[in-house]
Design a protein around this motif. Structure first.
Motif, PDB file in Angstrom:
ATOM      1  N   THR A 176       0.793  -1.225   0.036  1.00 50.63           N
ATOM      2  CA  THR A 176      -0.003   0.105  -0.105  1.00 50.63           C
ATOM      3  C   THR A 176       0.855   1.316  -0.111  1.00 50.63           C
ATOM      4  N   ILE A 177       0.296   2.298  -0.399  1.00 44.61           N
ATOM      5  CA  ILE A 177       0.984   3.499  -0.535  1.00 44.61           C
ATOM      6  C   ILE A 177       0.314   4.565   0.558  1.00 44.61           C
ATOM      7  N   ILE A 178       1.046   5.196   1.302  1.00 40.95           N
ATOM      8  CA  ILE A 178       0.338   6.243   2.488  1.00 40.95           C
ATOM      9  C   ILE A 178       0.176   7.362   1.736  1.00 40.95           C
ATOM     10  N   SER A 179      -1.195   8.020   1.975  1.00 42.89           N
ATOM     11  CA  SER A 179      -1.373   9.069   1.357  1.00 42.89           C
ATOM     12  C   SER A 179      -1.144  10.216   1.970  1.00 42.89           C
ATOM     13  N   LEU A 180      -1.573  11.455   1.636  1.00 39.01           N
ATOM     14  CA  LEU A 180      -1.096  12.766   2.465  1.00 39.01           C
ATOM     15  C   LEU A 180      -1.704  12.622   3.795  1.00 39.01           C
ATOM     16  N   ASP A 181      -2.832  12.255   3.667  1.00 38.57           N
ATOM     17  CA  ASP A 181      -3.597  12.344   4.995  1.00 38.57           C
ATOM     18  C   ASP A 181      -3.439  11.009   5.898  1.00 38.57           C
ATOM     19  N   ASN A 182      -2.366  10.196   5.559  1.00 38.15           N
ATOM     20  CA  ASN A 182      -2.012   8.922   6.186  1.00 38.15           C
ATOM     21  C   ASN A 182      -2.993   7.975   6.156  1.00 38.15           C
ATOM     22  N   ILE A 183      -3.816   7.924   5.170  1.00 44.07           N
ATOM     23  CA  ILE A 183      -4.460   6.958   5.140  1.00 44.07           C
ATOM     24  C   ILE A 183      -4.158   5.756   3.819  1.00 44.07           C
ATOM     25  N   PRO A 184      -3.914   4.543   4.224  1.00 41.22           N
ATOM     26  CA  PRO A 184      -3.387   3.571   3.156  1.00 41.22           C
ATOM     27  C   PRO A 184      -4.023   3.626   1.934  1.00 41.22           C
ATOM     28  N   VAL A 185      -3.641   3.480   0.896  1.00 40.68           N
ATOM     29  CA  VAL A 185      -4.408   3.494  -0.445  1.00 40.68           C
ATOM     30  C   VAL A 185      -4.026   2.164  -1.135  1.00 40.68           C
ATOM     31  N   PRO A 186      -4.688   1.307  -1.494  1.00 40.50           N
ATOM     32  CA  PRO A 186      -4.201   0.013  -1.973  1.00 40.50           C
ATOM     33  C   PRO A 186      -3.628   0.203  -3.567  1.00 40.50           C
ATOM     34  N   VAL A 187      -2.609  -0.739  -3.907  1.00 41.19           N
ATOM     35  CA  VAL A 187      -2.013  -0.558  -5.076  1.00 41.19           C
ATOM     36  C   VAL A 187      -2.545  -1.781  -5.818  1.00 41.19           C
ATOM     37  N   PHE A 188      -3.131  -1.510  -7.048  1.00 45.07           N
ATOM     38  CA  PHE A 188      -3.698  -2.595  -7.739  1.00 45.07           C
ATOM     39  C   PHE A 188      -2.600  -2.815  -9.093  1.00 45.07           C
ATOM     40  N   LYS A 189      -2.133  -4.079  -9.256  1.00 48.57           N
ATOM     41  CA  LYS A 189      -1.349  -4.254 -10.256  1.00 48.57           C
ATOM     42  C   LYS A 189      -2.096  -5.189 -11.322  1.00 48.57           C
ATOM     43  N   LEU A 190      -2.306  -4.523 -12.312  1.00 49.36           N
ATOM     44  CA  LEU A 190      -3.447  -4.871 -13.090  1.00 49.36           C
ATOM     45  C   LEU A 190      -3.164  -6.323 -13.823  1.00 49.36           C
ATOM     46  N   THR A 191      -1.790  -6.502 -14.169  1.00 49.95           N
ATOM     47  CA  THR A 191      -1.312  -7.759 -15.055  1.00 49.95           C
ATOM     48  C   THR A 191      -1.684  -8.883 -14.283  1.00 49.95           C
ATOM     49  N   GLN A 192      -1.960  -8.754 -12.762  1.00 54.34           N
ATOM     50  CA  GLN A 192      -2.345  -9.955 -12.031  1.00 54.34           C
ATOM     51  C   GLN A 192      -3.723 -10.302 -12.025  1.00 54.34           C
ATOM     52  N   TYR A 193      -4.621  -9.440 -12.684  1.00 49.19           N
ATOM     53  CA  TYR A 193      -5.894  -9.664 -12.809  1.00 49.19           C
ATOM     54  C   TYR A 193      -6.444 -10.379 -14.230  1.00 49.19           C
ATOM     55  N   SER A 194      -5.370 -10.837 -15.181  1.00 44.36           N
ATOM     56  CA  SER A 194      -5.572 -11.142 -16.387  1.00 44.36           C
ATOM     57  C   SER A 194      -4.827 -12.317 -16.763  1.00 44.36           C
ATOM     58  N   HIS A 195      -5.263 -13.336 -17.581  1.00 47.02           N
ATOM     59  CA  HIS A 195      -4.538 -14.458 -18.073  1.00 47.02           C
ATOM     60  C   HIS A 195      -3.712 -14.219 -19.226  1.00 47.02           C
ATOM     61  N   GLY A 196      -3.971 -12.946 -19.952  1.00 43.28           N
ATOM     62  CA  GLY A 196      -3.251 -12.620 -21.119  1.00 43.28           C
ATOM     63  C   GLY A 196      -2.697 -11.223 -20.847  1.00 43.28           C
ATOM     64  N   ASP A 236      -9.897  -2.346 -31.527  1.00 44.70           N
ATOM     65  CA  ASP A 236      -8.863  -3.008 -30.881  1.00 44.70           C
ATOM     66  C   ASP A 236      -8.807  -3.036 -29.476  1.00 44.70           C
ATOM     67  N   PHE A 237      -8.815  -4.165 -28.752  1.00 42.50           N
ATOM     68  CA  PHE A 237      -8.771  -4.255 -27.311  1.00 42.50           C
ATOM     69  C   PHE A 237      -8.247  -5.167 -26.563  1.00 42.50           C
ATOM     70  N   PHE A 238      -7.700  -5.294 -25.562  1.00 37.61           N
ATOM     71  CA  PHE A 238      -7.060  -6.203 -25.097  1.00 37.61           C
ATOM     72  C   PHE A 238      -6.864  -6.101 -23.620  1.00 37.61           C
ATOM     73  N   MET A 239      -6.280  -7.089 -22.942  1.00 37.25           N
ATOM     74  CA  MET A 239      -6.052  -7.168 -21.344  1.00 37.25           C
ATOM     75  C   MET A 239      -4.775  -6.559 -20.883  1.00 37.25           C
ATOM     76  N   PRO A 240      -4.579  -5.928 -19.630  1.00 38.90           N
ATOM     77  CA  PRO A 240      -3.522  -5.378 -19.420  1.00 38.90           C
ATOM     78  C   PRO A 240      -2.075  -5.928 -19.858  1.00 38.90           C
ATOM     79  N   ILE A 241      -1.148  -5.050 -20.277  1.00 43.81           N
ATOM     80  CA  ILE A 241       0.417  -5.489 -20.529  1.00 43.81           C
ATOM     81  C   ILE A 241       1.233  -4.922 -19.678  1.00 43.81           C
ATOM     82  N   VAL A 242       0.761  -3.837 -18.791  1.00 40.12           N
ATOM     83  CA  VAL A 242       1.234  -2.970 -17.697  1.00 40.12           C
ATOM     84  C   VAL A 242       0.524  -3.057 -16.438  1.00 40.12           C
ATOM     85  N   ASP A 243       1.186  -2.804 -15.294  1.00 42.87           N
ATOM     86  CA  ASP A 243       0.389  -2.927 -14.045  1.00 42.87           C
ATOM     87  C   ASP A 243      -0.349  -1.285 -13.875  1.00 42.87           C
ATOM     88  N   ASP A 244       0.302  -0.247 -14.336  1.00 42.28           N
ATOM     89  CA  ASP A 244      -0.430   1.049 -14.088  1.00 42.28           C
ATOM     90  C   ASP A 244      -1.416   1.408 -14.876  1.00 42.28           C
TER      91      ASP A 244
END
Length: 361
Positions: free
Chosen positions: A6-26, A80-88
């Protein structure tokens, strides 16, 4: 960033980081169905509609459909469309959009309008992440000078994003992928190796100095295609995506009734250290699917050459078949678009041979 990702935001509240490539098979254009299976899917006994306004349709394996508007201008339509190739997510939106818009440039046209296609696992990834994908898309559309004018979304088990894009082109400037001529020179406007680098990143093997390199290249628009459309000596053009350079060159050669020669030593690579990653088996699954589809159409080739030339590209460069007489004009346009590195031909077109593509060192 905390140890839990997680990343700590400016107000000290944890914000989850989602890595998109972990959510697709391709990933990216590596998601594409292989050429062999696609041919089977598209086989039909139903007669195609008789429409003399359809200049380019599914009767050829081209990048987009082209419809004659009857006023000297034609409409280019593609998707044209596809599943994530990068996490961001922001970069994912930019890459998917640049890739979709590229089909219009590959036909020699000017994009004018885009519509978004979004599939999102709403119970897994929050809407705020999807918003970043859309925002990335808007930024690329802005670079291309077109509006992201709407779209359609569904709840899907994996994240999917892309565009439907329309463009315009003067009828004489339409570039197809099946009109290459014997004697043409071949130019390529982006280096190869995107699939290899993204695979290395997934395996945790990507060197620090190479991080972001593939994403930066995939976010580059192929704007030069519009300028190349005005050159009569550019006989054929296509963009390199999931089938790899070999797959798209096979389509060009077979569609044109010719064969092609690749000068492998002239092929630009995304990094000179690409062999280090191949030695660590950073080969995408799409490379093997590609080779299984068209390997019998390729002449003698080494394993190293195969893993480079069949590597699935996402938002790859343009492959251009141009007459010798027009080569200098093409080189000048490439230079004007900051593509000085790509003015050396990577091959040429020859009379039809037993093999569709021959590879020479």
């Amino acid at each position: 960033m905390n140890n839990d990702g997680t990343i700590i935001s400016l107000d000290n509240i944890p914000v989850p980081v989602f890595k998109l490539t972990q959510y697709s098979h391709g990933a990216g254009c590596g998601c594409k169905i292989s050429p062999k299976i696609l041919d089977e899917i598209l086989t039909s006994n139903i007669a195609r509609p008789d429409n003399d306004k359809l200049i380019v349709g599914n009767h050829s394996k081209d990048d987009a459909a082209v419809y004659d508007l009857g006023n000297g201008t034609a409409l280019i339509s593609t998707t044209d469309f596809f599943m994530p190739i990068v996490d961001d997510p922001y970069e994912f939106g930019r890459i998917a959009s640049a890739n979709a818009i590229s089909d219009v440039y590959a036909m020699g046209g000017k994009p004018i309008l885009a519509i978004a296609i979004l599939g999102w696992p709403i119970n897994v990834l929050p809407p705020a992440v999807a918003q970043k994908v859309i925002e990335g898309s808007r930024s690329i559309c802005l670079e291309a000078g077109i509006p992201l004018a709407g779209g359609h979304s569904i709840d899907s088990p994996e994240p999917i994003f892309g565009l439907a894009v329309n463009g315009l082109v003067s009828v004489p400037n339409i570039k197809q992928n099946n009109l290459a001529q014997e004697g043409d020179l071949l130019f390529l406007t982006k280096p190869l190796g995107v699939g290899i680098l993204t695979t290395a990143e997934k395996k945790g093997l990507l060197k620090e100095e190479h991080k972001g390199m593939a994403a930066k290249q995939m976010m580059q628009l192929n704007k030069v295609g519009e300028a190349l459309g005005a050159i009569k000596g550019v006989h054929a053009m296509t963009d390199i995506t999931g089938f790899g350079l070999l797959g798209h060159l096979v389509e060009m050669a077979e569609g044109s009734g010719v064969s092609a020669v690749i000068q492998f030593d002239n092929i630009p690579l995304i990094t000179p250290e690409i062999k280090d990653y191949l030695d660590q088996n950073c080969v995408p699954g799409g490379t093997h699917r590609n080779w299984d589809s068209y390997g019998e159409k390729i002449g003698t080739i080494t394993t190293y050459q195969k893993t480079i030339l069949a590597d699935p590209q996402t938002s790859g460069g343009l492959l251009i078949a141009v007459s010798v007489a027009a080569a200098d004009e093409v080189k000048n346009i490439l230079k004007q678009h900051g593509l000085e590195k790509f003015t050396t031909p990577v091959g040429n077109i020859i009379a039809v041979q037993t093999d569709s593509v021959l590879v020479q060192s």
